[in-house]
Design an enzyme around this catalytic site. Structure first.
Site, PDB file in Angstrom:
ATOM      1  CB  SER A 252      -0.961  -0.108   1.202  1.00  0.00           C
ATOM      2  OG  SER A 252      -0.559   0.899   2.212  1.00  0.00           O
ATOM      3  CE  LYS A 253      -0.365   7.917  -2.850  1.00  0.00           C
ATOM      4  NZ  LYS A 253      -1.519   8.600  -3.630  1.00  0.00           N
ATOM      5  NE  ARG A 254      -2.994   6.924   2.704  1.00  0.00           N
ATOM      6  CZ  ARG A 254      -2.400   8.078   2.044  1.00  0.00           C
ATOM      7  NH1 ARG A 254      -1.058   8.367   2.487  1.00  0.00           N
ATOM      8  NH2 ARG A 254      -3.128   8.705   1.231  1.00  0.00           N
ATOM      9  CE  LYS A 255       1.121  -0.425   7.370  1.00  0.00           C
ATOM     10  NZ  LYS A 255       0.477  -1.853   7.665  1.00  0.00           N
ATOM     11  NE  ARG A 464       3.813   9.090  -2.418  1.00  0.00           N
ATOM     12  CZ  ARG A 464       2.630   9.735  -2.112  1.00  0.00           C
ATOM     13  NH1 ARG A 464       2.167   9.387  -1.083  1.00  0.00           N
ATOM     14  NH2 ARG A 464       2.014  10.439  -3.165  1.00  0.00           N
TER      15      ARG A 464
END
Ligand code: GLU
Length: 501
Positions: A252-255, A464
């Site tokens: 996931s993009k969040r991690k 990021r």
């Protein structure tokens, strides 16, 4: 049957590595069967789709060397390949279902739908909409229309029976119709839903095999029903195992860094990246690990596609990349390749103004801005906690910074706005707390070239990744704390949360 495969990405963000992964397998499958590989842009979500993301899809697929036979940019016999240009087709098909009584107008308001969802949740029902407008009389419909109420068009899903289909990897899948909502086909703005447009296009573009990620398997019964309503023969379905992070959960993009560009910008070779992606979902005969795209196409055997999730292990990617560096780049070409990657004139022209007045000798150059040319900064949690800031407070600041950047953009001005806002949201000290945390996160040090310019120059993808790496190093934000932070962020007031953690 002529084999035709496709990927159908939505241009709502920079391409996820999963898009390249699916592109790769669709291309391999098509080419191994003398077929065609098609690129279709699914941009019916007008709010989130953007032309620059569409360009980004083309660019990232080409970066790893995937070429499509038909697509919006190159045309083909089945165009347009962009859903926003096909609205009239969807309307025509949907009208046909309405006329045949296989679909209906539903005038339910969003408040009514919310209520139904709450009831469904309480009673453990799988479907949220109670089908209250499924059998309206023509007079009732007219009355709603005269009121000027907006409506969606829903499919009349059979009330009994099962949807049965075969997935080439998973085998037979059966889903009771009673568990399937009357699907919305057309939204109230007159645009088709993903389900409707996807099924119509796969049919009209004569897609023989739909090869897509496992996350879509729950949509397939709906697609089968839509195909049935139109009398179309459904394509063959192959749902590929998902890419997983090393924690075993969906990548996931969040991690994790999930943008294809992160890997390009970090200096991975496209051939190596392609090889790595193919290994995620496939094993070559004799467990061979280094091979070209041509080799896999020539020897492709669908039975060798993996059945369980594929771990996206960067250590493995590093190893493969190194094999390619050694075997495919000659010593005499090495500097040229490194120069092209990070020491090119375009980049240096942007970097020079940041370092010009900050060096006493050329010998200070690397010391000052080496952070632009490395993939890992060797930080420790202490460096990220100035004054009395705790690790979780530092995480909050970094996560909020990331949300700000996602909202405001990644250029210098946006970075500045995003940064200044942190002091307001958390009532933290800008110079003594916020700035040092960010300096360390991006440069590994407490001083260096101007911070906002440096973040902008590092670029969205690497910047990021640095934020995510710092958050991870600090211990991360638990599932319990994340919604609290999100709430504070939405209210633009994190003072209390900050003080109490
Ligand atoms: N538009 C969907 C996506 O964004 C397509 C899924 C499919 O392949 O059906 O991935």
């Amino acid at each position: 049957m002529k084999v035709r495969t496709r990927i159908a990405p939505s241009p709502t963000g920079h391409p996820h590595v999963g898009t390249l992964y699916m592109g790769l397998f669709n291309l391999i499958f098509a080419k191994a069967n003398n077929g065609s590989f098609i690129l279709r842009i699914e941009d019916t979500d007008q709010k989130r789709s953007r032309p620059e993301y569409e360009e980004s899809i083309y660019e990232s697929l080409r970066w790893i060397g995937l070429e499509w036979d038909e697509g919006p940019d190159i045309g083909g016999d089945y165009g347009s390949y962009k859903q926003s240009e096909r609205s009239a087709i969807y309307t025509k098909y949907c009208d046909q279902l309405l006329k045949e009584g296989k679909a209906y107008k539903c005038f339910t308001t969003s408040e009514e739908l919310d209520e139904m969802r709450i009831i469904a949740k309480k009673t453990g029902k799988k479907i949220g909409y109670d089908r209250r407008h499924r059998n309206l009389t023509p007079d009732e419909i007219k009355a709603f229309e005269d009121e000027g109420r907006s409506f969606v068009i829903r499919l009349k899903v059979p009330l009994t029976g099962e949807v049965v289909f075969k997935d080439e990897i998973k085998g037979i899948i059966k889903v009771p119709c009673a568990d399937i909502d009357d699907q919305v086909l057309m939204k109230s703005d007159g645009l088709p839903t993903y389900h409707l447009a996807n099924v119509i296009d796969d049919h009209l573009m004569e897609i023989s095999h739909v090869i897509r990620g496992d996350e879509w398997v729950s949509s397939t019964p709906k697609h089968i029903l839509i195909n049935e309503a139109f009398g179309f023969k459904p394509p063959v379905y192959i749902h590929m195992p998902l890419l997983l992070g090393t924690d075993g959960k969906k990548l996931s993009k969040r991690k994790n860094p999930t943008s294809a560009y992160f890997y390009r910008d970090s200096g991975y070779l496209p051939e190596a990246f392609l090889n790595f992606l193919s290994l995620m979902g496939y094993s070559m005969e004799g467990d061979k690990e280094i091979y070209s795209l041509d080799e896999i196409i020539k020897t492709f055997n669908p039975e060798r596609i993996g059945t369980s999730g594929a771990v996206f292990d960067v250590k493995k990617l590093d190893w493969i990349n190194q094999q390619y560096m050694i075997s495919s780049i000659e010593e005499k070409d090495l500097w040229g390749r490194i120069k092209d990657w990070g020491f090119n004139d375009e980049f240096m022209t942007k970097l020079m103004p940041l370092v010009h007045t900050r060096m006493k000798t050329f010998g200070d150059f690397i010391d000052l801005c080496g952070f632009f040319f490395v993939n890992h900064l060797h930080l420790n949690a202490e460096m990220l906690c100035p004054r009395k800031i705790t690790p979780i407070q530092s995480c909050f600041i970094l996560q909020t910074f990331l949300w700000n950047l996602e909202k405001n953009g990644w250029d210098k001005e946006a970075v500045e706005v995003s940064c200044k806002n942190l002091a307001e949201v958390f009532q933290a000290h800008f110079k003594k707390e916020i700035i040092p945390i960010l300096f360390v996160t991006f440069t590994g040090k407490l001083t260096g070239p101007p911070l906002f310019d440096s973040i902008a120059l590092l670029g969205e993808h690497r910047a990021r990744a640095r934020i995510l790496e710092a958050i991870k190093l600090l211990g991360g934000i638990s599932n319990k704390k994340m919604p609290l932070l999100q709430k504070a962020y939405d209210a633009q007031n994190g003072k209390e949360l900050f003080a109490n953690t």
